[in-house]
Design a protein around this motif. Sequence first.
Motif, short mmCIF file in Angstrom:
data_model
loop_
_atom_site.label_atom_id
_atom_site.label_comp_id
_atom_site.label_asym_id
_atom_site.label_seq_id
_atom_site.Cartn_x
_atom_site.Cartn_y
_atom_site.Cartn_z
N UNK A 1 0.77 -1.30 0.21
CA UNK A 1 -0.07 0.04 0.14
C UNK A 1 0.91 1.20 0.02
N UNK A 2 1.82 1.17 0.89
CA UNK A 2 2.78 2.63 0.92
C UNK A 2 3.34 2.56 -0.46
N UNK A 3 3.86 1.69 -1.07
CA UNK A 3 4.44 1.77 -2.45
C UNK A 3 3.41 2.40 -3.41
N UNK A 4 2.28 1.94 -3.27
CA UNK A 4 1.24 2.49 -4.56
C UNK A 4 0.87 3.95 -3.95
N UNK A 5 1.01 4.50 -2.73
CA UNK A 5 0.91 5.78 -2.22
C UNK A 5 1.94 6.57 -3.01
N UNK A 6 3.01 5.76 -3.21
CA UNK A 6 4.10 6.71 -3.82
C UNK A 6 4.22 6.63 -5.43
N UNK A 7 3.17 5.94 -5.79
CA UNK A 7 3.15 6.00 -7.36
C UNK A 7 3.24 4.53 -8.01
#
Length: 208
Positions: free
Chosen positions: A44-50
Amino acid sequence: MSDTPFTVAIDGPAAAGKGTISKGIASQFGFAHLDTGLLYRAVGRRTLRGMAPVEAAQALTAEELEQGGLRTAEIAQAASKVAVIAEVRAALVEFQRTFARRTGGAVLDGRDIGTVICPEAEVKLFVTASPEVRAERRYLELAAKGSDVTREQVLSDVRERDARDAERSTAPMKPADDAVLLDTSDLSIETALAKAVEIVEKVRPANL
Ligand code: DC
């Protein structure tokens, strides 16, 4: 030490007490512990970073789980969203299964451990509590960390995440048919842990 695997699967919704119970069992019996929510949070954190979710899951490393900073409300929601995607879940299966069947005993906590990741687990617990009790626990945790969220916001987040986790078509959150239900709404964490320890103690092989 026996090299026969021994897995304790602990599932249930957010803030029901899974984390504390899992850590307590791991330390009581000397088992390894994996909080599988961290895998989805890291994705999820990686997706928040794009990053794209499936790519993020495939590129995940064990080191990333240790980095910290994953327990925010924003990352929890992002985790619950990527967790709906079947290919994301598939990319994380092998790591969890290998961990579950390691020598010396393992405790895994999550949503689908007893149903999908480790249906052969020797102990399965489904830890739950009412949404109001869980929201209050989470609110107190967040407030203690200095967050300025309101009780209403936390309860609405809890309900939203519960619905998404339980209603998704791939590996929805639900108790395995052979899971023991542990409702912690009216229990102190010490009592809940003592009950869980008792359940594990009954089936644990003497040589583990
Ligand atoms: O346990 P947690 O709050 O850290 O989990 C974050 C999200 O990750 C949760 O809302 C749903 C997802 N998750 C999952 O789908 N399967 C798991 N085994 C663990 C977590």
